[in-house]
Enzyme design. Structure first.
Site, PDB file in Angstrom:
ATOM      1  N   ARG A 193       0.835  -1.195   0.000  1.00 26.53           N
ATOM      2  CA  ARG A 193       0.000   0.000   0.000  1.00 26.53           C
ATOM      3  C   ARG A 193       0.873   1.251   0.000  1.00 26.53           C
ATOM      4  NH1 ARG A 193      -2.323  -0.535   4.626  1.00 26.53           N
ATOM      5  NH2 ARG A 193      -1.161   1.050   5.756  1.00 26.53           N
TER       6      ARG A 193
ATOM      7  N   TYR B 106     -15.107  19.636 -14.260  1.00 29.96           N
ATOM      8  CA  TYR B 106     -15.607  18.269 -14.311  1.00 29.96           C
ATOM      9  C   TYR B 106     -16.632  18.024 -13.207  1.00 29.96           C
ATOM     10  CZ  TYR B 106     -15.518  13.201 -13.561  1.00 29.96           C
ATOM     11  OH  TYR B 106     -15.865  11.899 -13.354  1.00 29.96           O
TER      12      TYR B 106
ATOM     13  N   ASP C 207      -5.543  20.838 -12.743  1.00 30.38           N
ATOM     14  CA  ASP C 207      -5.955  19.577 -13.354  1.00 30.38           C
ATOM     15  C   ASP C 207      -5.527  19.644 -14.817  1.00 30.38           C
ATOM     16  OD1 ASP C 207      -7.255  17.472 -14.604  1.00 30.38           O
ATOM     17  OD2 ASP C 207      -9.109  17.689 -13.453  1.00 30.38           O
TER      18      ASP C 207
ATOM     19  N   LYS D 265      -6.968   8.856 -18.714  1.00 28.53           N
ATOM     20  CA  LYS D 265      -7.229   9.533 -19.973  1.00 28.53           C
ATOM     21  C   LYS D 265      -6.007   9.480 -20.900  1.00 28.53           C
ATOM     22  CE  LYS D 265     -11.213  10.590 -18.059  1.00 28.53           C
ATOM     23  NZ  LYS D 265     -11.072  10.362 -16.629  1.00 28.53           N
TER      24      LYS D 265
END
Length: 381
Positions: A46, A98, A171, A196
């Site tokens: 992790r 977004y 972003d 993306k």
């Protein structure tokens, strides 16, 4: 080192035990230690994984950052950034962003006492007047989703530094580091949905946060260890592999987008095209200054400004796929009001221009003539 070379080599080296050119997929949850806390750099998956480390080094290199941390999704990356704040802190954000980001801000963090303001960040006077003593983060999305507005990163970051001690975060998902590098323009933090353009093949979900602010990245690493929203090693491998062709894919997509825009702007049934490469675009000069090129995202409205006609077009394409997401090799067509931005109240959407008839395109790497003809026949149905 030029960007095209960095996309393949930044932060990368052959795997030490075997000489493998591509980093192996380290499927392990834990690592052997010689004695407590004496290990080879990893103790629990992790916290860290060698495949993830290779990806983080590559993205950091592309964004000219000292460090990068990867997450299980783009929203998880945003979540970690907001978790570095505390109740009473103020976040200033663009009002055209977004829908998932808006939902996270208003429905998850606002009830915990973090304040959010949404303004037109293309208006620098509005940005300046909206900064508060309590502002700790300025959130920029540029180009914006889905109206393709372009925010002057350098100017906003400069205003922020002069008036507050807030960090400026960008972003950079729509542009990708191939077209825009926010840290070189004065931003403190850059975020990606690696799902993306970085992944580029619509087969993986991921996110990333990159910065050269050591104190901030310590807080982000703490979130990784504590909240655990990490990507799996296979996810990291797929994104790594995708980035190797980032420059090739984005360049072809941009070339195709320009051909599509040429058709849309001259079509008698099209009312308005949103694309920063158009000289009529309100922020065209800003885009030309801070981006290498104008991107492969396009939005438009028809003269028949009804949702029925928009649905007819979106269902009538044969090459464009009606689907959410963007940045893959395939071209996608979508309806922001009911898909990517459906979580934003209608009155808020329409106030900034996200109407029910708006159509958004993510242009892929197919043949440009095929894309133009497919869209044209769908509009003329």
């Amino acid at each position: 080192m030029k960007f095209n070379t960095k996309a393949i080599h930044a932060g990368q080296e052959p795997e030490k035990t075997s000489g493998a050119v591509m980093p192996p997929v380290f499927h392990t949850s834990t690592y052997a230690q010689k004695s407590p806390n004496e290990h080879q750099g990893y103790d629990y998956a992790r916290v860290g994984n060698p495949t993830r480390t290779a990806l983080e080094k590559l993205i950091a290199g592309l964004e000219e950052a000292d460090e990068c941390a990867c997450f299980g999704s783009g929203v998880a990356a945003i979540d970690a950034i907001i978790k570095t704040l505390k109740p009473g802190d103020h976040v200033l954000s663009t009002n055209d962003l977004y829908g998932g980001t808006y939902r996270l801000f208003t429905q998850v963090f606002e009830p915990y006492g973090i304040e959010f303001s949404f303004v037109d960040m293309t208006n620098l006077e509005e940005v300046q007047s909206s900064l508060k003593e309590s502002t700790k983060l300025v959130w920029i999305e540029t180009p914006t989703n889905p109206l393709l507005r372009v925010i002057d990163i350098e100017a906003v970051a400069d205003l922020t530094r002069k008036k507050s001690d807030a960090l400026t975060a960008v972003d950079n998902t729509f542009a990708s580091p191939y077209l825009q590098q926010p840290l070189l323009l004065g931003a403190d933090v850059v975020m990606h949905s690696t799902t993306k353009y970085l992944g580029g093949h619509s087969d993986v979900i991921g996110g990333a946060v990159a910065s050269s602010n050591e104190e901030f990245m310590e807080k982000i690493r703490f979130q990784i260890k504590t909240s655990g929203a990490v990507p799996g090693p296979m996810d990291c491998y797929l994104i790594l592999r995708g980035i190797k062709t980032l420059h090739l894919r984005v360049q072809r997509s941009v070339e195709n987008a320009k051909a599509v825009v040429d058709m849309l702007t001259s079509h008698p049934d099209v009312d308005h095209v949103f694309y920063p490469g158009l000289k009529t675009h309100a922020q065209h000069e800003t885009a030309a200054r801070q981006m290498k090129d104008f991107g492969a995202m396009v939005s438009f409205r028809l003269k028949d400004d009804t949702i029925e006609k928009a649905k007819q077009v979106m269902s009538g394409t044969k090459i464009f796929t009606l689907a959410e997401s963007l940045g893959g090799v395939e071209s996608l067509i979508s309806h922001p009001a009911s898909m990517t931005h459906g979580s934003i109240p209608k009155e808020v959407r329409e106030k900034v221009g996200i109407t029910d008839s708006l159509i958004r395109l993510s242009i892929g790497v197919e043949d440009a003539e095929d894309l133009v003809e497919d869209l044209k026949q769908a509009i003329e149905l």
